[in-house]
Design an enzyme around this catalytic site. Sequence first.
Site, PDB file in Angstrom:
ATOM      1  N   ARG A  21       0.869  -1.176   0.000  1.00  0.00           N
ATOM      2  CA  ARG A  21       0.000   0.000   0.000  1.00  0.00           C
ATOM      3  C   ARG A  21       0.904   1.223   0.000  1.00  0.00           C
ATOM      4  NH1 ARG A  21      -2.591   3.471   3.742  1.00  0.00           N
ATOM      5  NH2 ARG A  21      -4.416   4.428   2.780  1.00  0.00           N
ATOM      6  N   PRO A  23       0.761   4.587   0.386  1.00  0.00           N
ATOM      7  CA  PRO A  23       0.891   5.563   1.469  1.00  0.00           C
ATOM      8  C   PRO A  23       1.583   5.004   2.719  1.00  0.00           C
ATOM      9  CG  PRO A  23      -1.306   5.676   0.522  1.00  0.00           C
ATOM     10  CD  PRO A  23      -0.624   4.467  -0.086  1.00  0.00           C
ATOM     11  N   ASP A  24       1.553   3.698   2.911  1.00  0.00           N
ATOM     12  CA  ASP A  24       2.164   3.098   4.102  1.00  0.00           C
ATOM     13  C   ASP A  24       3.674   2.928   3.963  1.00  0.00           C
ATOM     14  OD1 ASP A  24      -0.421   2.913   5.019  1.00  0.00           O
ATOM     15  OD2 ASP A  24      -0.505   0.718   5.010  1.00  0.00           O
ATOM     16  N   THR A  25       4.136   2.454   2.785  1.00  0.00           N
ATOM     17  CA  THR A  25       5.547   2.040   2.707  1.00  0.00           C
ATOM     18  C   THR A  25       6.285   2.442   1.441  1.00  0.00           C
ATOM     19  OG1 THR A  25       5.069  -0.122   1.704  1.00  0.00           O
ATOM     20  CG2 THR A  25       5.040  -0.011   4.128  1.00  0.00           C
ATOM     21  N   GLY A  54     -10.065   3.956 -10.667  1.00  0.00           N
ATOM     22  CA  GLY A  54     -10.665   3.842 -11.995  1.00  0.00           C
ATOM     23  C   GLY A  54      -9.709   3.301 -13.039  1.00  0.00           C
ATOM     24  N   GLU A  87      -4.698  -7.910  -5.666  1.00  0.00           N
ATOM     25  CA  GLU A  87      -3.370  -8.477  -5.955  1.00  0.00           C
ATOM     26  C   GLU A  87      -3.107  -9.689  -5.075  1.00  0.00           C
ATOM     27  OE1 GLU A  87      -1.426  -4.101  -6.897  1.00  0.00           O
ATOM     28  OE2 GLU A  87      -0.573  -5.296  -5.276  1.00  0.00           O
TER      29      GLU A  87
END
Length: 160
Positions: A21, A23-25, A54, A87
């Site tokens: 993700r 924004p996390d890593t 989208g 995924e």
Amino acid sequence: MAASGGCSASASQYDVFLSFRGPDTRKTFTDCLYRTMVGQGIIAYRDSEDLHAGDRIDNLLGAVGDSKICILVLSRGYASSPWCLRELTHAMELNESTGKPEILPIFFDVTPSDVKLKTKLYVVDLEKHEQRPGGESRERWEAALRKVGKIRGWEVQGKA
């Protein structure tokens, strides 16, 4: 959507697909991991920062299937992303049916218990997805999370 790698891949074949993700890593752990792999000549795929809601996920899922290894960086916000869950589910289903890609989880500031849905952390995010119209199959996502939580991986705590 851009694929990146240390050298040119033949027929879209990757050594490693990185699922994480952003924004996390993206700018910390995953970027360091990616750069280290590429520096060692490993052909790695990571999604582009330019992906937006989208955009088609088909290319991402195709890259999962074209990879020998899928490294899942399971962070605190991983289950909040429908793309990450797609995924993960695709990688786990491919692994079960074909043995490829090999699944290597990294539990980044989460525990295997969180991922196996034994705590509220990921459960809360899954409940939010269920409330969205046209939501994906929560059952498939839960099954994939529980399975990956059982795979021995690396735990990286307190680094977020």
